[in-house]
Design an enzyme around this catalytic site. Structure first.
Site, PDB file in Angstrom:
ATOM      1  N   ASP A 283       0.865  -1.165   0.000  1.00 44.28           N
ATOM      2  CA  ASP A 283       0.000   0.000   0.000  1.00 44.28           C
ATOM      3  C   ASP A 283       0.914   1.231   0.000  1.00 44.28           C
ATOM      4  OD1 ASP A 283      -2.369   1.656   0.582  1.00 44.28           O
ATOM      5  OD2 ASP A 283      -1.438   1.843   2.560  1.00 44.28           O
TER       6      ASP A 283
ATOM      7  N   ASP B  31      -0.227   5.137   0.982  1.00 45.86           N
ATOM      8  CA  ASP B  31      -0.496   6.082   2.069  1.00 45.86           C
ATOM      9  C   ASP B  31      -0.622   5.360   3.401  1.00 45.86           C
ATOM     10  OD1 ASP B  31      -0.728   8.618   0.612  1.00 45.86           O
ATOM     11  OD2 ASP B  31      -2.460   7.669  -0.348  1.00 45.86           O
TER      12      ASP B  31
END
Length: 218
Positions: free
Chosen positions: A11, A13
């Protein structure tokens, strides 16, 4: 030495970049701009990882499409005004270097838009590490498995040879839905008890701890 995984999927953020606070504040400012009830910090952080439309629809159920677009546009204005100041978490560059040297392939599965991801890959110089990336405006939003399944397909990787690394339950549920293993990061958007409920292989408090685990046990 044989290893468990060939592909590390990150991922963005809250996992690689310290952006969750900025995202939550931008969501809150966007709701204020359009005159809707402002989500609290917990609710604003919960939707991090969703595509933007899905995130705003979750926070404002029943609101018409035109208003959702106004919220999204306002969010982008607030986020872009501050994203130049965002930093990678400590140890991310060194960790990605170590993974590359060890022969792992790496990819990104993110709730960002393609334009947003391309911008930050260029500004950070991290684009060279990743063999493939998928964004929420290219396929279904997390936790639907399509994003991860597409990364497995383009990298010719079996689900049992990949691990998803993220800071939200959306990331870990994405992995489960795609029949992949997962690793959690406790410093991002979702609290550790929620991550634990998704049964990742392990949860880490910083990126260097993740790096050591992957190099030793991944």
């Amino acid at each position: 030495m044989s290893r468990r995984f060939d592909l590390l999927v990150f991922d963005w953020d809250g996992t690689l970049m310290d952006s969750t606070g900025t995202i939550a504040r931008s969501i809150q400012a966007a709701f204020a701009d359009v005159g809707l009830a402002v989500p609290n910090d917990q609710d604003a952080r919960y939707v991090i990882g969703y595509g933007l439309n899905e995130a705003m629809q979750h926070l404002a159920p029943g609101v018409d499409d035109a208003t959702i677009k106004r919220i999204v546009d306002a969010y982008r204005h607030h986020y872009l005004s501050g994203d130049h100041a965002l930093l990678l978490y400590d140890g991310v560059r060194e960790g990605l270097d170590a993974f590359a040297e060890a022969g792992f392939e790496m990819a990104v599965a993110t709730g960002k838009s393609r334009a947003g991801l391309d911008r930050v890959l260029a500004s950070t110089g991290l684009g060279r590490y990743f063999v493939a990336t998928r964004t929420a405006d290219e396929t279904f939003s997390k936790p639907h498995p399509a994003m991860l399944e597409q990364l497995l397909e383009v990298t010719f990787t079996g689900a049992d040879r990949a691990v998803m690394i993220g800071d939200t339950t959306h990331d870990l549920q994405l992995a489960s839905n795609a029949r992949c293993a997962s690793l959690g990061m406790s410093y991002g958007a979702h609290p550790i008890d929620q991550l634990q409920a998704c049964a990742p292989l392990a949860i880490f408090d910083d990126f260097p701890s993740l790096t050591r685990w992957v190099l030793a046990d991944g």
